[in-house]
Scaffold this active site. Structure first.
Site, PDB file in Angstrom:
ATOM      1  N   TYR A  55      -0.903   9.169  11.599  1.00 28.32           N
ATOM      2  CA  TYR A  55       0.560   9.074  11.657  1.00 28.32           C
ATOM      3  C   TYR A  55       1.097   9.467  13.039  1.00 28.32           C
ATOM      4  O   TYR A  55       2.274   9.286  13.326  1.00 28.32           O
ATOM      5  CB  TYR A  55       1.243   9.951  10.599  1.00 28.32           C
ATOM      6  CG  TYR A  55       0.834   9.701   9.163  1.00 28.32           C
ATOM      7  CD1 TYR A  55       0.095   8.574   8.806  1.00 28.32           C
ATOM      8  CD2 TYR A  55       1.189  10.590   8.161  1.00 28.32           C
ATOM      9  CE1 TYR A  55      -0.293   8.367   7.497  1.00 28.32           C
ATOM     10  CE2 TYR A  55       0.808  10.381   6.841  1.00 28.32           C
ATOM     11  CZ  TYR A  55       0.054   9.276   6.515  1.00 28.32           C
ATOM     12  OH  TYR A  55      -0.324   9.078   5.214  1.00 28.32           O
ATOM     13  N   ASN A 142      -7.938   7.557  -0.984  1.00 32.13           N
ATOM     14  CA  ASN A 142      -8.220   6.131  -1.200  1.00 32.13           C
ATOM     15  C   ASN A 142      -9.638   5.862  -1.696  1.00 32.13           C
ATOM     16  O   ASN A 142     -10.129   4.736  -1.557  1.00 32.13           O
ATOM     17  CB  ASN A 142      -7.947   5.333   0.079  1.00 32.13           C
ATOM     18  CG  ASN A 142      -6.476   5.349   0.440  1.00 32.13           C
ATOM     19  OD1 ASN A 142      -5.638   5.005  -0.385  1.00 32.13           O
ATOM     20  ND2 ASN A 142      -6.153   5.777   1.647  1.00 32.13           N
ATOM     21  N   GLN A 163      -6.388  11.655  -2.765  1.00 31.02           N
ATOM     22  CA  GLN A 163      -5.030  11.129  -2.634  1.00 31.02           C
ATOM     23  C   GLN A 163      -5.084   9.603  -2.726  1.00 31.02           C
ATOM     24  O   GLN A 163      -5.637   8.957  -1.840  1.00 31.02           O
ATOM     25  CB  GLN A 163      -4.423  11.572  -1.295  1.00 31.02           C
ATOM     26  CG  GLN A 163      -2.969  11.174  -1.169  1.00 31.02           C
ATOM     27  CD  GLN A 163      -2.347  11.559   0.161  1.00 31.02           C
ATOM     28  OE1 GLN A 163      -1.943  10.700   0.940  1.00 31.02           O
ATOM     29  NE2 GLN A 163      -2.257  12.847   0.435  1.00 31.02           N
TER      30      GLN A 163
HETATM   31  P1  NAD Z   1       7.222   6.533  -1.192  1.00 30.96           P
HETATM   32  O1  NAD Z   1       6.810   5.933  -2.470  1.00 30.96           O
HETATM   33  O2  NAD Z   1       7.375   8.015  -1.091  1.00 30.96           O
HETATM   34  O3  NAD Z   1       8.589   5.795  -0.810  1.00 30.96           O
HETATM   35  C1  NAD Z   1       9.282   6.148   0.325  1.00 30.96           C
HETATM   36  C2  NAD Z   1      10.487   5.216   0.521  1.00 30.96           C
HETATM   37  O4  NAD Z   1      11.291   5.133  -0.649  1.00 30.96           O
HETATM   38  C3  NAD Z   1      11.398   5.772   1.613  1.00 30.96           C
HETATM   39  O5  NAD Z   1      11.005   5.283   2.872  1.00 30.96           O
HETATM   40  C4  NAD Z   1      12.756   5.299   1.195  1.00 30.96           C
HETATM   41  O6  NAD Z   1      12.967   3.996   1.691  1.00 30.96           O
HETATM   42  C5  NAD Z   1      12.676   5.242  -0.301  1.00 30.96           C
HETATM   43  N1  NAD Z   1      13.215   6.423  -1.009  1.00 30.96           N
HETATM   44  C6  NAD Z   1      12.706   7.680  -1.026  1.00 30.96           C
HETATM   45  N2  NAD Z   1      13.406   8.470  -1.860  1.00 30.96           N
HETATM   46  C7  NAD Z   1      14.361   7.699  -2.398  1.00 30.96           C
HETATM   47  C8  NAD Z   1      15.391   7.951  -3.351  1.00 30.96           C
HETATM   48  N3  NAD Z   1      15.545   9.145  -3.926  1.00 30.96           N
HETATM   49  N4  NAD Z   1      16.211   6.924  -3.688  1.00 30.96           N
HETATM   50  C9  NAD Z   1      16.059   5.702  -3.125  1.00 30.96           C
HETATM   51  N5  NAD Z   1      15.105   5.411  -2.212  1.00 30.96           N
HETATM   52  C10 NAD Z   1      14.260   6.392  -1.856  1.00 30.96           C
HETATM   53  O7  NAD Z   1       6.251   5.964  -0.058  1.00 30.96           O
HETATM   54  P2  NAD Z   1       5.285   6.494   1.080  1.00 30.96           P
HETATM   55  O8  NAD Z   1       6.033   7.127   2.168  1.00 30.96           O
HETATM   56  O9  NAD Z   1       4.401   5.354   1.397  1.00 30.96           O
HETATM   57  O10 NAD Z   1       4.382   7.599   0.358  1.00 30.96           O
HETATM   58  C11 NAD Z   1       4.679   8.982   0.393  1.00 30.96           C
HETATM   59  C12 NAD Z   1       3.714   9.723   1.283  1.00 30.96           C
HETATM   60  O11 NAD Z   1       2.368   9.489   0.875  1.00 30.96           O
HETATM   61  C13 NAD Z   1       3.722   9.267   2.749  1.00 30.96           C
HETATM   62  O12 NAD Z   1       4.837   9.709   3.472  1.00 30.96           O
HETATM   63  C14 NAD Z   1       2.408   9.818   3.225  1.00 30.96           C
HETATM   64  O13 NAD Z   1       2.519  11.206   3.476  1.00 30.96           O
HETATM   65  C15 NAD Z   1       1.512   9.548   2.026  1.00 30.96           C
HETATM   66  N6  NAD Z   1       0.770   8.255   2.128  1.00 30.96           N
HETATM   67  C16 NAD Z   1      -0.591   8.322   2.201  1.00 30.96           C
HETATM   68  C17 NAD Z   1      -1.344   7.163   2.274  1.00 30.96           C
HETATM   69  C18 NAD Z   1      -2.832   7.266   2.316  1.00 30.96           C
HETATM   70  O14 NAD Z   1      -3.516   6.268   2.620  1.00 30.96           O
HETATM   71  N7  NAD Z   1      -3.394   8.420   2.028  1.00 30.96           N
HETATM   72  C19 NAD Z   1      -0.716   5.894   2.279  1.00 30.96           C
HETATM   73  C20 NAD Z   1       0.682   5.857   2.213  1.00 30.96           C
HETATM   74  C21 NAD Z   1       1.407   7.036   2.125  1.00 30.96           C
END
Ligand code: NAD
Length: 289
Positions: A55, A142, A163
């Site tokens: 990131y 993953n 995760q």
């Molecule tokens: P998420 O499912 O948390 O969705 C985030 C998005 O949803 C935001 O960008 C925003 O647009 C919207 N949102 C958030 N809260 C909201 C609300 N209350 N109402 C309306 N819209 C809202 O998606 P993410 O960021 O992909 O996943 C969360 C975390 O997981 C990431 O920030 C990261 O730390 C982790 N992650 C890890 C991997 C991995 O490969 N290990 C991959 C993706 C994400």
């Protein structure tokens, strides 16, 4: 805004380390924005932050924790090793670099980000850094059941967390059973499916939300925590950070849980790690960091 989240659970990992069940994720948050976002999240009450080498914002996370006035032990830091740092020696060096970026002498939970390339070598680095006290807990991300069972059966210290993409449309119930066999906890990424598949306007989630005076997002997150899943929703907006954090003062009924269970398609909305084309894509991404 309802409640103050004093009811949030701590999850006890297989080595006895406790971590908050709800944290804040910083995927796709720019290095500059990360410090502001994490500062907001900490002031809202989050005490767990999920970042990753890939990131490129570990430094912003570290700055925010430093400036928060909180003691280091009050914040649970999670990071992940990227593919370009796999193999034993490179992974060990990358852990030191993550410590430097995060401005800390230990990371609470370090994960292998992807189940490709020399993940055995990288995992041995996690084990050694754990033994040295640089990491309080270790795990993977993953890893689908095939890779997960393989790794967990052949290492000295089993992964404490995996995760994986987990949300109402991809609930990972079968994968969770395998993790459970090895004492590993499910940590959800994409707990809101990044809004895909119409999550925020899904009629079932909206209707259940009305009964509790909360949003569809809150229902989707509460469903996961009631199933024992660790979650790290992301938002750069403070009001949404609050909405996503304060989900512990209502409880979904068994009937509501059953209705949400029925939303599970058992398919990824992002990357299916069992798909050879996805493996090929990651081979192209491995040198990106
Ligand atoms: P998420 O499912 O948390 O969705 C985030 C998005 O949803 C935001 O960008 C925003 O647009 C919207 N949102 C958030 N809260 C909201 C609300 N209350 N109402 C309306 N819209 C809202 O998606 P993410 O960021 O992909 O996943 C969360 C975390 O997981 C990431 O920030 C990261 O730390 C982790 N992650 C890890 C991997 C991995 O490969 N290990 C991959 C993706 C994400």
């Amino acid at each position: 805004m309802k409640g103050n989240n004093t009811n949030m659970k701590q999850i006890t990992l297989s080595n006895g380390v406790e971590m908050p069940q709800i944290g804040y994720g910083v995927y796709q948050v720019s290095p500059d924005e990360a410090e502001r976002c994490v500062s907001d999240a900490l002031s809202v009450g989050y005490r767990m932050v999920d970042t990753a080498q890939a990131y490129a914002n570990e430094e912003g996370v570290g700055n925010a924790v430093r400036k928060s006035g909180l003691k280091r032990e009050e914040v649970f830091l999670v990071s992940k090793i990227w593919l370009s740092n796999y193999g034993y020696e490179k992974a060990l060096a990358s852990i030191d670099e993550s410590l430097r970026q995060l401005k800390t002498d230990y990371i609470d939970l370090m994960l292998l980000h992807q189940p490709f390339c020399d993940y055995y070598g990288a995992y041995r680095a996690l084990e050694d850094a754990y033994r040295e006290g640089k990491l309080r807990a270790i795990g993977v991300s993953n890893f689908q059941p095939n890779h997960f069972i393989d790794l967990a059966s052949n290492v000295d210290i089993r992964p404490m967390v995996n995760q994986v993409e987990t949300h109402v449309f991809c609930q990972q119930r079968k994968a969770a059973e395998y993790m459970d066999e090895f004492g590993c906890r499910v940590m959800s990424w994409g707990p809101l499916a990044e809004g895909r598949n119409g999550l925020f306007t899904n009629p079932v989630l909206v209707e259940i939300g009305k009964a509790h005076s909360v949003s569809a997002a809150a229902v989707a997150l509460r469903y996961l925590t009631q199933r024992g899943v660790i979650i790290i929703p992301k938002s750069t907006h403070r009001e949404r950070m609050e909405e996503n954090f304060r989900i512990c003062d209502f409880t979904l009924t068994d009937a509501e849980m059953e209705r949400i269970l029925a939303l599970d398609t058992q398919h990824s909305l992002f990357f299916d790690h069992n798909d050879p084309e996805v493996t090929k894509m990651f081979m192209g991404w491995r040198g990106l960091v």
